[in-house]
Structure formats: C-alpha cells, structure tokens
Design an enzyme around this catalytic site. Structure first.
Site, PDB file in Angstrom:
ATOM      1  N   TYR A 168      -5.678   7.820  -5.952  1.00 59.74           N
ATOM      2  CA  TYR A 168      -4.707   7.089  -5.271  1.00 59.74           C
ATOM      3  C   TYR A 168      -5.079   6.464  -4.047  1.00 59.74           C
ATOM      4  O   TYR A 168      -4.913   5.286  -3.428  1.00 59.74           O
ATOM      5  CB  TYR A 168      -3.194   7.893  -5.348  1.00 59.74           C
ATOM      6  CG  TYR A 168      -1.975   7.106  -4.794  1.00 59.74           C
ATOM      7  CD1 TYR A 168      -1.545   5.952  -5.797  1.00 59.74           C
ATOM      8  CD2 TYR A 168      -1.238   7.512  -3.861  1.00 59.74           C
ATOM      9  CE1 TYR A 168      -0.479   5.431  -5.321  1.00 59.74           C
ATOM     10  CE2 TYR A 168      -0.087   6.790  -3.602  1.00 59.74           C
ATOM     11  CZ  TYR A 168       0.320   5.870  -4.192  1.00 59.74           C
ATOM     12  OH  TYR A 168       1.583   4.915  -4.057  1.00 59.74           O
ATOM     13  N   SER A 206       0.941  -1.188  -0.159  1.00 64.46           N
ATOM     14  CA  SER A 206       0.105   0.020   0.017  1.00 64.46           C
ATOM     15  C   SER A 206       0.949   1.242  -0.099  1.00 64.46           C
ATOM     16  O   SER A 206       2.052   1.105  -0.623  1.00 64.46           O
ATOM     17  CB  SER A 206      -0.984  -0.028   1.094  1.00 64.46           C
ATOM     18  OG  SER A 206      -1.766   1.059   1.354  1.00 64.46           O
ATOM     19  N   LYS A 226      -5.155   2.813  -2.697  1.00 63.93           N
ATOM     20  CA  LYS A 226      -4.405   2.136  -1.473  1.00 63.93           C
ATOM     21  C   LYS A 226      -4.924   2.105  -0.522  1.00 63.93           C
ATOM     22  O   LYS A 226      -4.483   0.976   0.444  1.00 63.93           O
ATOM     23  CB  LYS A 226      -3.170   2.989  -1.332  1.00 63.93           C
ATOM     24  CG  LYS A 226      -2.072   3.291  -2.495  1.00 63.93           C
ATOM     25  CD  LYS A 226      -1.703   1.877  -2.931  1.00 63.93           C
ATOM     26  CE  LYS A 226      -0.403   1.866  -4.000  1.00 63.93           C
ATOM     27  NZ  LYS A 226       0.274   0.519  -3.859  1.00 63.93           N
TER      28      LYS A 226
END
Length: 340
Positions: free
Chosen positions: A210, A184, A214
C-alpha cells in the site's frame, strides 16, 4: 496532552483553522467538499470546463462526484460497474452533463477503452481526479501481471493520465490551468517506492504494498509538475483523512477495532463529504492556481509529522525525491509499453 492525530500545520488555513484543531468526529465543523467549492466561488461557475473522476461509486468518490457536478461543468464519473454506478450516483447524474464512464482502473485494457471513449466524447479535460483505490489486500496479480495494489492505486491512473495528457495540456487556460489530482494516503509512510522490485515479488506485505503504491501516486504528481508545470499542467496529491468506507474491507478486523477504539481516533474521523474536501481543494482551490508538486491534508499543504504525532498526519521525507520520481516515470512507461 496534544492529540497526536492533529496536524501542527494549520496556520495557513484561515477560516477552518479552529475546526481542524478542535476535531470532534464525522460531521463536525470541519469543511465539506461543497463548503470548499463555495469558498472558492466554484458553484455553477465552471460551465465551460470538463472533469473526469475515477472511483466514483463509493466512499468519498460519491461526494467528490457531487461536488464536481455542483461546479456546473461537464463531468465524467468513472465506475467499474455501470449498473452499480447508476444506483450509487443516481441523484447526481444528468444526461449530457454528468455521465458515467465504464472504467476498471485495475485493467489496462479497460483504461485504454475508457480513455478512447472519453476522447470520442470530449476534446477537453481541465481536471483529472484519480480517486479509485484499494488498501492492504492479500497478494494478488491483475490480468496484466501487475501487483494489484500497485495496478489499482497507481499504474492504471498513470496510464489513464498518459492517454489524456495532451488533452489536459491543450485545455489549460490562463485563468484556470489544468490539474491532475491523485488521492494518496498517510499510508505512504509505510514504504517508499521499491524501484528495483516494484511488484514486490517475494517480499509482499500488504501495508508495504500500500505504501509503495501510495508513494508512487505522490511521485507521479510531483513529476507532472516538474515536466509540465511551466506549460500550464499541474500535479497535486493528498491525504483525504480517516473516513469509514469500503476501502477498509480488506483490513484485518482486529486492526480496524484498534483504529477506532481510541477517543483521538474517533474525533479524527471525517464524514465522506468532509473527506472529499481536500480533493476539492486540490482540484479547485484558488490558492493552488498555477501551482503543484505538493501533498495536501486537511485542505492545505502538509508539513512533516508533528513531534509526538502519528503517521496518520504529515508527509514523509521520501515523498519528495526528484531522482526517484524520474526513475518511476521511466519505469512506468516501460511497464505499460508507452513512449513519450
């Protein structure tokens, strides 16, 4: 003044506590992936185990692959381009033991083909390391119609995992239980998972996307732990650290300049070999045998963002959300037309 980029949770780190507290840039005293293997007596000691890595041909992927190969186990290195992969990983490859696997994680067709190819070669899988990723790119859709950061960072990995889930479960042994490791990022702070609009239709922003993807990586491993931890299959996620790799190719040059201009940021940076160390801790750390549902940074479990710190360290409260994790799991199955 304390360095805002240093985690305040190094009390459990023992051997490397001081090195993490006294950051001095890439190649400093912080451990590499091979150091972690040595510390855990994993060098050439896992010849009966099988490992699969995605995103093997660049950045920390190469160093993660090197460490996997050093265990003595059978290793499959997922790469999007076989020719480029061969060039990047030439010194690691070993016919019959360390092999390339064609895999474009952003294409669900490619993921299905790769899983089928893998299963035709191996009935065993002990550790799946989901490392491939992209960061902060302009809005784009994959051939499957998914938002690209979501597809590459999370959804392709979820599909790969599901196709290999039974093999991971059946390969687990009392002395080494199976693990799924998701790389991650501290970027998970940017957003929780947007469950009601996961492709961010009409609200796309590169850093939100993003963060969305993640955090999904973290939720996935948490849910694996919830569902299968008692059956010998564990999920761990991690932040590798600040490493200059091709991952940053879509980031605005001015932003990159700001990131690297401060002394704390320069000292915070790691080499690729050091960046792979936390991945290898999650995959092989003896302290995590039979455990999961955790987010690691600097080779140990992360704590909350330290007071006066930055979002580059620590774990966000939204990273642990049992209700959200179950909803994401069910949504992912639906998006991929999978059933349990």
């Amino acid at each position: 003044m304390a360095n805002p980029l240093i985690s305040n949770h190094h009390g459990k780190n023992g051997k490397y506590t001081q090195a993490f507290l006294e950051q001095n840039g890439p190649g400093d005293a912080r451990p590499t992936a091979l150091d972690i293997l040595k510390d855990n007596d994993r060098i050439d000691s896992m010849k009966d185990k099988v490992f699969l890595l995605t995103g093997s041909s660049g950045g920390i992927g190469i160093e993660t692959g090197r460490a996997l190969a050093a265990t003595g186990g059978k290793v499959y290195l997922g790469v999007r381009d076989l020719e480029k992969g061969k060039q990047a990983l030439e010194e690691i490859l070993e016919p019959g033991r360390v092999e390339l696997l064609e895999l474009d994680i952003g294409s669900m067709e490619s993921v299905r083909t790769a899983a089928k190819t893998f299963l035709s070669k191996s009935t065993q899988l002990n550790v799946l390391v989901n490392n491939a990723g992209i960061m902060a790119c302009s809005e784009a859709k994959t051939a499957d119609g998914f938002e690209s950061q979501l597809a590459i960072n999370y959804l392709g990995h979820f599909l790969l995992y599901k196709l290999l889930e039974q093999t991971l479960l059946s390969s687990s042994t009392p002395e080494f239980q199976s693990r799924v490791v998701n790389v991650s990022s501290a970027g998970h702070h940017m957003s929780s998972v947007v469950l009601d609009n996961i492709n961010l239709e009409g609200e796309y922003e590169e850093w939100k996307a993003y963060g969305n993807a993640k955090t999904a990586c973290i939720w996935m491993t948490n849910e694996i732990e919830h569902r299968y931890g008692s059956k010998g299959l564990h999920g761990l996620s991690l932040m590798p650290g600040g490493i200059a790799t091709g991952l940053q190719r879509h980031v605005d040059p001015e932003t990159l300049k700001q990131w690297g201009s401060s002394e704390p940021a320069q000292k915070y940076g790691k080499s690729s070999a050091q960046g792979a160390a936390t991945t290898i801790t999650a995959a092989f750390g003896k302290e995590w045998e039979g455990k999961g549902g955790v987010y690691l940074e600097d080779c140990q479990e992360a704590g909350p963002v330290p007071e006066g710190g930055t979002l580059a360290v620590g774990v966000a409260p939204h990273a642990f959300d049992p209700e959200g994790e179950k909803k994401l799991w069910d949504l992912s199955l639906k998006m991929l037309d999978l059933s349990e």
